[in-house]
Design a protein around this motif. Sequence first.
Motif, PDB file in Angstrom:
ATOM      1  N   SER A 265       0.797  -1.226   0.000  1.00 22.76           N
ATOM      2  CA  SER A 265       0.000   0.000   0.000  1.00 22.76           C
ATOM      3  C   SER A 265       0.828   1.273   0.000  1.00 22.76           C
ATOM      4  N   THR A 266       2.006   1.237   0.631  1.00 22.06           N
ATOM      5  CA  THR A 266       2.828   2.447   0.712  1.00 22.06           C
ATOM      6  C   THR A 266       4.281   2.106   0.428  1.00 22.06           C
ATOM      7  N   ALA A 267       5.040   3.121   0.058  1.00 20.29           N
ATOM      8  CA  ALA A 267       6.464   2.919  -0.211  1.00 20.29           C
ATOM      9  C   ALA A 267       7.220   2.496   1.036  1.00 20.29           C
ATOM     10  N   ALA A 268       6.658   2.778   2.219  1.00 23.44           N
ATOM     11  CA  ALA A 268       7.305   2.395   3.475  1.00 23.44           C
ATOM     12  C   ALA A 268       7.208   0.886   3.716  1.00 23.44           C
ATOM     13  N   GLN A 269       6.284   0.227   3.030  1.00 29.08           N
ATOM     14  CA  GLN A 269       6.146  -1.220   3.178  1.00 29.08           C
ATOM     15  C   GLN A 269       7.088  -1.918   2.201  1.00 29.08           C
ATOM     16  N   ASP A 270       7.418  -3.159   2.509  1.00 28.78           N
ATOM     17  CA  ASP A 270       8.372  -3.908   1.695  1.00 28.78           C
ATOM     18  C   ASP A 270       7.673  -5.135   1.107  1.00 28.78           C
ATOM     19  N   ALA A 271       7.805  -5.304  -0.177  1.00 24.55           N
ATOM     20  CA  ALA A 271       7.180  -6.442  -0.857  1.00 24.55           C
ATOM     21  C   ALA A 271       8.093  -7.662  -0.908  1.00 24.55           C
TER      22      ALA A 271
ATOM     23  N   LEU B   4       8.855 -10.079   1.114  1.00 22.53           N
ATOM     24  CA  LEU B   4       8.239 -11.337   1.557  1.00 22.53           C
ATOM     25  C   LEU B   4       7.430 -11.947   0.420  1.00 22.53           C
ATOM     26  N   GLN B   5       6.670 -11.111  -0.273  1.00 20.84           N
ATOM     27  CA  GLN B   5       5.867 -11.586  -1.397  1.00 20.84           C
ATOM     28  C   GLN B   5       6.761 -12.078  -2.533  1.00 20.84           C
ATOM     29  N   VAL B   6       7.781 -11.288  -2.855  1.00 21.81           N
ATOM     30  CA  VAL B   6       8.703 -11.644  -3.948  1.00 21.81           C
ATOM     31  C   VAL B   6       9.392 -12.971  -3.635  1.00 21.81           C
ATOM     32  N   ASP B   7       9.891 -13.128  -2.413  1.00 24.57           N
ATOM     33  CA  ASP B   7      10.577 -14.370  -2.020  1.00 24.57           C
ATOM     34  C   ASP B   7       9.668 -15.586  -2.175  1.00 24.57           C
TER      35      ASP B   7
ATOM     36  N   PHE C 223       5.734  -8.484 -11.317  1.00 30.71           N
ATOM     37  CA  PHE C 223       5.247  -7.115 -11.497  1.00 30.71           C
ATOM     38  C   PHE C 223       4.792  -6.608 -10.136  1.00 30.71           C
ATOM     39  N   SER C 224       5.272  -5.430  -9.744  1.00 34.82           N
ATOM     40  CA  SER C 224       5.008  -4.925  -8.392  1.00 34.82           C
ATOM     41  C   SER C 224       4.352  -3.549  -8.415  1.00 34.82           C
ATOM     42  N   ASP C 225       3.281  -3.420  -7.650  1.00 41.29           N
ATOM     43  CA  ASP C 225       2.606  -2.131  -7.482  1.00 41.29           C
ATOM     44  C   ASP C 225       2.803  -1.640  -6.061  1.00 41.29           C
TER      45      ASP C 225
END
Length: 194
Positions: A10-16, A18-21, A34-36
């Motif tokens: 939801s925000t740039a402060a969050q890290d994706a 975990l999802q990518v791994d 693809f990341s939003d």
Amino acid sequence: MRLLGYTRVSTAAQDAQLQVDALVKIGVQQRDIFSDVTSGTKVAASRPAMSRLLEHAVDGDTLVVWRIDRLGRSLIDVLNTVKSLQQAGINVRSVSDGIDPSTKTGRMMLGMLATLAEYERELIVERVNAGIAVAQAAGTKFGRPTSDPRIIAEKLEIVRAARKAGKTAADAAQLVGWSRATLYRYELAAGVSE
């Protein structure tokens, strides 16, 4: 069949990460993720990375997400997204939720989600109707405000005088803040014919 990954935070402060791994672990190539970074309030197809993914995907590809809620802000939105992907020939698979519509269990899970989404829809309608009833009981009026017949009559007189002075219907209506259609509606209601 290609595996295409999709992540959303939801925000740039969050890290994706975990999802990518999780996506890489099941075989999605890093280049195919693809990341939003956007809130879930936007429907999936209007998000930039999802739009690129949809342009990139072909019939038979599988869209893999970490959790099914990454696709939408509500069950209804998630199911609409899954349905549109399936209509395009794109399979959907959720790693954490175990949802894979190509399997019996996955179809059952999707069916249960559809039932829950219908329930959610009914609850929303029920809450809205309850809110309207409370507001009406408190005296709130809904719809177009009623017009004062005296004010309408005064405005019609101004418009008639302007029309007699050579103004067009549109110009005369504009003098009193009406559109031409509103003028005609009030003239019709008043039994005036020009």
